[in-house]
Design a protein around this motif. Structure first.
Motif, PDB file in Angstrom:
ATOM      1  N   GLU A  78     -13.417   5.660  -2.196  1.00 49.23           N
ATOM      2  CA  GLU A  78     -13.130   6.451  -1.002  1.00 49.23           C
ATOM      3  C   GLU A  78     -12.916   5.578   0.233  1.00 49.23           C
ATOM      4  OE1 GLU A  78     -14.658  10.626   1.052  1.00 49.23           O
ATOM      5  OE2 GLU A  78     -16.027   9.482  -0.231  1.00 49.23           O
ATOM      6  N   HIS A  79     -13.304   4.317   0.181  1.00 48.34           N
ATOM      7  CA  HIS A  79     -13.069   3.429   1.321  1.00 48.34           C
ATOM      8  C   HIS A  79     -11.587   3.373   1.690  1.00 48.34           C
ATOM      9  CE1 HIS A  79     -17.041   0.984   0.775  1.00 48.34           C
ATOM     10  NE2 HIS A  79     -17.205   2.072   1.495  1.00 48.34           N
ATOM     11  N   GLY A  80     -10.710   3.433   0.692  1.00 50.89           N
ATOM     12  CA  GLY A  80      -9.277   3.521   0.958  1.00 50.89           C
ATOM     13  C   GLY A  80      -8.628   2.257   1.486  1.00 50.89           C
ATOM     14  N   CYS A  81      -9.173   1.093   1.181  1.00 55.46           N
ATOM     15  CA  CYS A  81      -8.562  -0.158   1.654  1.00 55.46           C
ATOM     16  C   CYS A  81      -7.127  -0.256   1.135  1.00 55.46           C
ATOM     17  CB  CYS A  81      -9.384  -1.354   1.187  1.00 55.46           C
ATOM     18  SG  CYS A  81     -11.100  -1.282   1.744  1.00 55.46           S
ATOM     19  N   ILE A  82      -6.198  -0.450   2.040  1.00 54.98           N
ATOM     20  CA  ILE A  82      -4.779  -0.352   1.695  1.00 54.98           C
ATOM     21  C   ILE A  82      -4.337  -1.448   0.729  1.00 54.98           C
ATOM     22  CG2 ILE A  82      -4.024  -1.698   3.708  1.00 54.98           C
ATOM     23  CD1 ILE A  82      -2.271   1.346   2.036  1.00 54.98           C
ATOM     24  N   TYR A  83      -4.971  -2.601   0.775  1.00 58.56           N
ATOM     25  CA  TYR A  83      -4.561  -3.771  -0.005  1.00 58.56           C
ATOM     26  C   TYR A  83      -5.266  -3.873  -1.356  1.00 58.56           C
ATOM     27  CZ  TYR A  83      -8.949  -4.959   2.204  1.00 58.56           C
ATOM     28  OH  TYR A  83     -10.245  -4.907   2.629  1.00 58.56           O
ATOM     29  N   CYS A  84      -6.174  -2.973  -1.665  1.00 53.64           N
ATOM     30  CA  CYS A  84      -7.111  -3.141  -2.782  1.00 53.64           C
ATOM     31  C   CYS A  84      -6.419  -3.341  -4.133  1.00 53.64           C
ATOM     32  CB  CYS A  84      -8.040  -1.941  -2.864  1.00 53.64           C
ATOM     33  SG  CYS A  84      -9.314  -2.112  -4.140  1.00 53.64           S
ATOM     34  N   TYR A  85      -6.763  -4.450  -4.793  1.00 50.50           N
ATOM     35  CA  TYR A  85      -6.180  -4.760  -6.106  1.00 50.50           C
ATOM     36  C   TYR A  85      -6.599  -3.746  -7.166  1.00 50.50           C
ATOM     37  CZ  TYR A  85     -10.837  -6.693  -7.043  1.00 50.50           C
ATOM     38  OH  TYR A  85     -12.196  -6.847  -7.188  1.00 50.50           O
ATOM     39  N   ALA A  86      -7.720  -3.058  -6.943  1.00 46.58           N
ATOM     40  CA  ALA A  86      -8.234  -2.117  -7.933  1.00 46.58           C
ATOM     41  C   ALA A  86      -7.413  -0.834  -8.007  1.00 46.58           C
ATOM     42  CB  ALA A  86      -9.697  -1.775  -7.620  1.00 46.58           C
ATOM     43  N   GLN A 139     -19.825   2.807  -1.995  1.00 40.38           N
ATOM     44  CA  GLN A 139     -18.927   3.722  -1.303  1.00 40.38           C
ATOM     45  C   GLN A 139     -19.699   4.983  -0.928  1.00 40.38           C
ATOM     46  OE1 GLN A 139     -15.940   5.792  -4.001  1.00 40.38           O
ATOM     47  NE2 GLN A 139     -16.402   3.986  -5.254  1.00 40.38           N
ATOM     48  N   PRO A 140     -19.180   5.838  -0.034  1.00 45.07           N
ATOM     49  CA  PRO A 140     -19.965   6.922   0.567  1.00 45.07           C
ATOM     50  C   PRO A 140     -20.766   7.802  -0.389  1.00 45.07           C
ATOM     51  CG  PRO A 140     -17.900   6.705   1.727  1.00 45.07           C
ATOM     52  CD  PRO A 140     -17.831   5.741   0.579  1.00 45.07           C
ATOM     53  N   ILE A 141     -20.223   8.150  -1.562  1.00 45.74           N
ATOM     54  CA  ILE A 141     -20.920   9.067  -2.464  1.00 45.74           C
ATOM     55  C   ILE A 141     -22.213   8.479  -3.015  1.00 45.74           C
ATOM     56  CG2 ILE A 141     -19.661   8.319  -4.529  1.00 45.74           C
ATOM     57  CD1 ILE A 141     -20.821  11.913  -3.632  1.00 45.74           C
ATOM     58  N   GLU A 142     -22.360   7.153  -2.956  1.00 46.86           N
ATOM     59  CA  GLU A 142     -23.588   6.514  -3.437  1.00 46.86           C
ATOM     60  C   GLU A 142     -24.815   6.989  -2.653  1.00 46.86           C
ATOM     61  OE1 GLU A 142     -26.627   4.076  -4.984  1.00 46.86           O
ATOM     62  OE2 GLU A 142     -24.757   4.827  -5.841  1.00 46.86           O
ATOM     63  N   THR A 200      -8.116  -3.096  13.765  1.00 48.41           N
ATOM     64  CA  THR A 200      -7.555  -3.637  12.527  1.00 48.41           C
ATOM     65  C   THR A 200      -8.340  -3.142  11.333  1.00 48.41           C
ATOM     66  OG1 THR A 200      -6.809  -5.637  13.682  1.00 48.41           O
ATOM     67  CG2 THR A 200      -6.962  -5.757  11.286  1.00 48.41           C
ATOM     68  N   ARG A 201      -9.658  -3.176  11.447  1.00 50.38           N
ATOM     69  CA  ARG A 201     -10.524  -2.684  10.358  1.00 50.38           C
ATOM     70  C   ARG A 201     -10.240  -1.220  10.049  1.00 50.38           C
ATOM     71  NH1 ARG A 201     -13.600   1.526   9.269  1.00 50.38           N
ATOM     72  NH2 ARG A 201     -14.060   1.588  11.504  1.00 50.38           N
ATOM     73  N   ARG A 202     -10.098  -0.421  11.084  1.00 58.27           N
ATOM     74  CA  ARG A 202      -9.882   1.019  10.892  1.00 58.27           C
ATOM     75  C   ARG A 202      -8.578   1.296  10.157  1.00 58.27           C
ATOM     76  NH1 ARG A 202      -7.211   5.038  13.094  1.00 58.27           N
ATOM     77  NH2 ARG A 202      -6.248   3.682  14.648  1.00 58.27           N
ATOM     78  N   LEU A 203      -7.547   0.518  10.454  1.00 54.16           N
ATOM     79  CA  LEU A 203      -6.255   0.723   9.797  1.00 54.16           C
ATOM     80  C   LEU A 203      -6.254   0.209   8.361  1.00 54.16           C
ATOM     81  CD1 LEU A 203      -3.785  -0.258  12.673  1.00 54.16           C
ATOM     82  CD2 LEU A 203      -4.189   2.034  11.761  1.00 54.16           C
ATOM     83  N   LEU A 204      -6.855  -0.969   8.149  1.00 55.52           N
ATOM     84  CA  LEU A 204      -6.857  -1.576   6.821  1.00 55.52           C
ATOM     85  C   LEU A 204      -7.835  -0.900   5.866  1.00 55.52           C
ATOM     86  CD1 LEU A 204      -6.843  -5.401   7.664  1.00 55.52           C
ATOM     87  CD2 LEU A 204      -4.993  -4.146   6.566  1.00 55.52           C
ATOM     88  N   GLU A 205      -8.994  -0.503   6.408  1.00 57.20           N
ATOM     89  CA  GLU A 205     -10.118  -0.031   5.580  1.00 57.20           C
ATOM     90  C   GLU A 205     -10.735   1.206   6.220  1.00 57.20           C
ATOM     91  OE1 GLU A 205     -11.263  -4.755   4.869  1.00 57.20           O
ATOM     92  OE2 GLU A 205     -12.517  -3.485   6.135  1.00 57.20           O
ATOM     93  N   PRO A 206     -10.055   2.344   6.184  1.00 59.30           N
ATOM     94  CA  PRO A 206     -10.401   3.490   7.039  1.00 59.30           C
ATOM     95  C   PRO A 206     -11.786   4.084   6.859  1.00 59.30           C
ATOM     96  CG  PRO A 206      -8.748   4.084   5.388  1.00 59.30           C
ATOM     97  CD  PRO A 206      -8.854   2.605   5.374  1.00 59.30           C
ATOM     98  N   ARG A 207     -12.383   4.026   5.664  1.00 60.65           N
ATOM     99  CA  ARG A 207     -13.679   4.675   5.477  1.00 60.65           C
ATOM    100  C   ARG A 207     -14.787   3.673   5.141  1.00 60.65           C
ATOM    101  NH1 ARG A 207     -12.952  10.878   3.345  1.00 60.65           N
ATOM    102  NH2 ARG A 207     -11.026  11.312   4.488  1.00 60.65           N
TER     103      ARG A 207
END
Length: 356
Positions: A78-86, A139-142, A200-207
């Motif tokens: 849910e973090h939604g990092c735009i670049y995430c390889y996963a 991530q948040p649900i944890e 920058t953090r908010r755009l790259l990694e919104p949650r």
């Protein structure tokens, strides 16, 4: 931002799953109708689905990721990092690497039991297992499900070494277990800090946790004698590459013992997802950033060659490597992290200390 920008999400669309012959797209007429009626064309809420894997500890075959085994209580993040390889791994579950990756989270509620079964097997020898080798275990649900905490309790019960990778300050909730593990040198924490700029953090990694909270988390952990490595991952030319020196300086000041980095690579579906995102969020610099990323990977947005894929090559990649080395020598030359302790596990393998 364009009118159709989805706030609170990294990816701005779903892309076709490479394993599916057919793909689903929203018709422009339907989108126009939704806009006029002030309706949302899709459900933007995060959905959680329990899955029932038969194993939880994964052998990592890639030789350049710094881990041998990983464990992921969740698939999707849910973090939604735009670049995430996963993101690409979500396609194996039948979903898109785009919005689906951060909206459809698969939950493994039997993670702790599967972990205990694995390390109790006759053939298992103590080797550090990394929580979050793929998606963030905090991530948040944890906060609600406590799956990561349950796994950490297993590691503590059996005196087994474990490492954690996270962007979330929620890790401090489990400080009691982490302190107990640290007493026997059984824990290492890797905190990802991509930028010191909150926008920058908010755009790259919104949650993800704010930069302020992450720095506070590093300080809290190190003051509790828990070794922390900071990952500046990834470095993206034209977005955060200018922050290397100030970022390493700052994390050193709050207690980080070491710092590492990776260079962004947009493999698989991520190239389309990232390109769409940057043209919507940073239209004035989009082409410049994409060209600089390509310059680091022989003219492509990614490189799959082991040893080069996360470091890149070319002028920009060399500048980043040289600058990072200067930062390490300047701010972290007198610090080190000891290897994790593998020696205690055999005594506790049955769940209790062997007296005879």
């Amino acid at each position: 931002m364009p009118n159709n920008y989805i706030k609170g999400r990294g990816a701005q669309k779903n892309v076709a799953n490479r394993f599916f012959e057919l793909s689903h797209t929203l018709d422009n007429d339907f989108l126009d109708y939704c806009h006029k009626e002030n309706e949302t064309p899709t459900n933007n809420k995060t959905q959680f689905q329990e899955v029932f894997p038969k194993s939880i500890v994964n052998k990592v075959k890639s030789p350049d990721v710094g881990m041998t085994y990983s464990l992921n209580p969740y698939q999707g993040c849910e973090h939604g990092c735009i670049y995430c390889y996963a993101r690409n791994s979500h396609e194996y579950w039948g979903y898109s690497a785009g919005l689906d990756f951060e909206q459809k989270i698969l939950v493994k509620k039997n993670a702790a039991k599967l972990l205990e079964n694995k390390i109790n097997s006759k053939s298992w020898k103590a080797t550090p297992i990394v929580l979050s080798g793929n998606t963030d275990c905090y991530q948040p649900i944890e906060k609600k499900l406590n799956l990561t905490r349950s796994c950490l309790q297993v590691f503590l019960n059996y005196k087994h070494p474990v490492a954690i990778i996270t962007k979330n300050a929620l890790i401090t909730r489990d400080l009691d277990i982490l302190k107990a593990l640290a007493k026997d040198n059984l824990i290492r924490v890797n905190i990802s800090v991509t930028s010191l700029n909150e926008e920058t953090r908010r755009l790259l990694e919104p949650r993800t946790a704010s930069i302020k909270l992450r720095l506070k988390t590093i300080k809290t952990l190190t003051e509790a004698n828990i070794p922390v490595n900071v990952m500046m991952a990834p470095i993206i030319p034209g977005i955060n590459s200018h922050e290397i020196l100030p970022l390493v300086k700052k994390v050193s000041e709050v207690g980080a013992t070491s710092v590492g980095y990776t260079l962004v690579r947009l493999n698989g579906a991520i190239a389309d997802i990232f390109s769409d995102w940057i043209k919507k969020t940073m239209p004035n610099k989009a082409e410049k950033v994409l060209h600089q990323i390509a310059d680091c990977h022989n003219g492509n947005l990614h490189n799959s060659q082991y040893g080069q894929r996360m470091r890149g090559n070319g002028v920009f990649a060399k500048q980043i490597a040289d600058l990072f080395k200067i930062a390490q020598n300047k701010y972290l030359s007198n610090k080190e992290i000891k290897p994790l302790n593998n020696s205690l596990f055999e005594q506790f393998k049955t769940g209790q200390y062997k007296l005879f």
